[in-house]
Write a protein that holds these residues in place. Structure first.
Motif, mmCIF file in Angstrom:
data_model
loop_
_atom_site.group_PDB
_atom_site.id
_atom_site.type_symbol
_atom_site.label_atom_id
_atom_site.label_comp_id
_atom_site.label_asym_id
_atom_site.label_seq_id
_atom_site.Cartn_x
_atom_site.Cartn_y
_atom_site.Cartn_z
ATOM 1 N N ASN A 8 59.729 64.615 73.660
ATOM 2 C CA ASN A 8 60.468 64.721 72.403
ATOM 3 C C ASN A 8 60.820 66.180 72.150
ATOM 4 O O ASN A 8 60.076 67.093 72.522
ATOM 5 C CB ASN A 8 59.620 64.200 71.224
ATOM 6 C CG ASN A 8 59.365 62.712 71.302
ATOM 7 O OD1 ASN A 8 60.293 61.924 71.463
ATOM 8 N ND2 ASN A 8 58.106 62.312 71.183
ATOM 9 N N ASP A 9 61.958 66.377 71.506
ATOM 10 C CA ASP A 9 62.372 67.729 71.098
ATOM 11 C C ASP A 9 62.394 68.706 72.268
ATOM 12 O O ASP A 9 62.042 69.887 72.143
ATOM 13 C CB ASP A 9 61.455 68.265 69.999
ATOM 14 C CG ASP A 9 61.442 67.376 68.765
ATOM 15 O OD1 ASP A 9 62.497 66.776 68.466
ATOM 16 O OD2 ASP A 9 60.393 67.277 68.115
ATOM 17 N N GLY A 10 62.766 68.197 73.438
ATOM 18 C CA GLY A 10 62.917 69.066 74.587
ATOM 19 C C GLY A 10 61.633 69.477 75.272
ATOM 20 O O GLY A 10 61.622 70.437 76.050
ATOM 21 N N GLU A 11 60.533 68.776 75.009
ATOM 22 C CA GLU A 11 59.269 69.137 75.639
ATOM 23 C C GLU A 11 58.363 67.921 75.754
ATOM 24 O O GLU A 11 58.500 66.948 74.996
ATOM 25 C CB GLU A 11 58.555 70.230 74.847
ATOM 26 C CG GLU A 11 58.174 69.803 73.444
ATOM 27 C CD GLU A 11 57.466 70.900 72.673
ATOM 28 O OE1 GLU A 11 57.028 71.879 73.297
ATOM 29 O OE2 GLU A 11 57.342 70.768 71.445
ATOM 30 N N TRP A 12 57.431 67.978 76.698
ATOM 31 C CA TRP A 12 56.419 66.940 76.827
ATOM 32 C C TRP A 12 55.343 67.170 75.769
ATOM 33 O O TRP A 12 54.917 68.289 75.542
ATOM 34 C CB TRP A 12 55.801 66.962 78.225
ATOM 35 C CG TRP A 12 56.711 66.403 79.266
ATOM 36 C CD1 TRP A 12 57.452 67.098 80.177
ATOM 37 C CD2 TRP A 12 56.984 65.025 79.489
ATOM 38 N NE1 TRP A 12 58.179 66.237 80.957
ATOM 39 C CE2 TRP A 12 57.912 64.950 80.559
ATOM 40 C CE3 TRP A 12 56.555 63.836 78.898
ATOM 41 C CZ2 TRP A 12 58.400 63.746 81.035
ATOM 42 C CZ3 TRP A 12 57.040 62.638 79.378
ATOM 43 C CH2 TRP A 12 57.947 62.596 80.433
#
Length: 215
Positions: free
Chosen positions: A189-193
């Motif tokens: 989510n939101d560009g990150e794990w």
């Protein structure tokens, strides 16, 4: 203490087979709203969309909840969709309760049917940051446990949260839930794990907590 007290289940019931009291219709709460020391809890309604928007749009809320950024009209449709979810019958069904303080919806609470076969429910919450640090989320979530274990006779209640969300982790611990697992990089989510923290409680543990409070 909430207003949905039921006879505490005995040890035989705790150890017995799953016996969720289904179906459950949130209309029960419309007929008899739940109360805490400071709030009224009632079914989330479409007319609550403006109040929900006030916290649903905030970056500090979206950081820990897997909601996308929505425009105001999209957020209204999302609230309407959640408000329309009113019965627990099959796995995946959910209901939502509005947390009402002085006539304003300051957050909402969820009960989801995780497994009817195994009498397992999931709970969740979101509260406007302006009302953090006042114990209101604890009051509301405490009612969810009473509803889950008392009215619905769950064997097990779980909560899953973003592992970075220290406030919700502390809330789970205040409720008496135990941290059972950290699922490493479970979601992107939101560009990150992101890691997920899983908390749980059994009906016999809830019963012991309630009995301790009455002493």
């Amino acid at each position: 203490m909430s207003t949905i007290l039921h006879a505490l289940p005995d040890e035989a019931a705790d150890a017995g087979p799953p016996a969720l009291r289904l179906p459950y219709d949130v209309a029960e709460v419309e007929r008899r709203p739940l109360t805490t020391a400071r709030m009224t809890l009632r079914p989330l309604a479409a007319v609550d969309a403006d109040d929900v928007w006030e916290y649903q749009r905030l970056p500090e809320v979206l950081r820990y909840i897997p909601w996308p950024e929505r425009r105001r009209e999209e957020a209204r449709e999302h609230t309407e969709a959640r408000a329309a979810m009113r019965r627990l019958v099959a796995d995946g069904d959910a209901i939502f309760l509005a947390m009402v303080l002085d006539g304003r919806v300051i957050g909402d609470l969820m009960v989801r049917l995780a497994s009817a076969q195994h009498a397992r429910l999931e709970i969740g919450w979101v509260v406007h940051p302006d009302f953090h640090g006042r114990g209101l989320a604890t009051e509301g979530a405490d009612v969810l446990l009473d509803l889950a274990f008392g009215r619905l006779a769950a064997h097990r209640v779980v909560a899953h949260l973003d592992a970075r969300n220290a406030a919700s982790a502390h809330l789970c611990e205040r409720l008496g839930m135990r941290r059972e697992a950290t699922l490493v990089e479970e979601e992107y989510n939101d560009g990150e794990w992101q890691d997920t923290a899983s908390y749980g409680m059994l009906r016999r543990e809830w019963r012991a907590l309630r009995a301790g409070r009455s002493v």
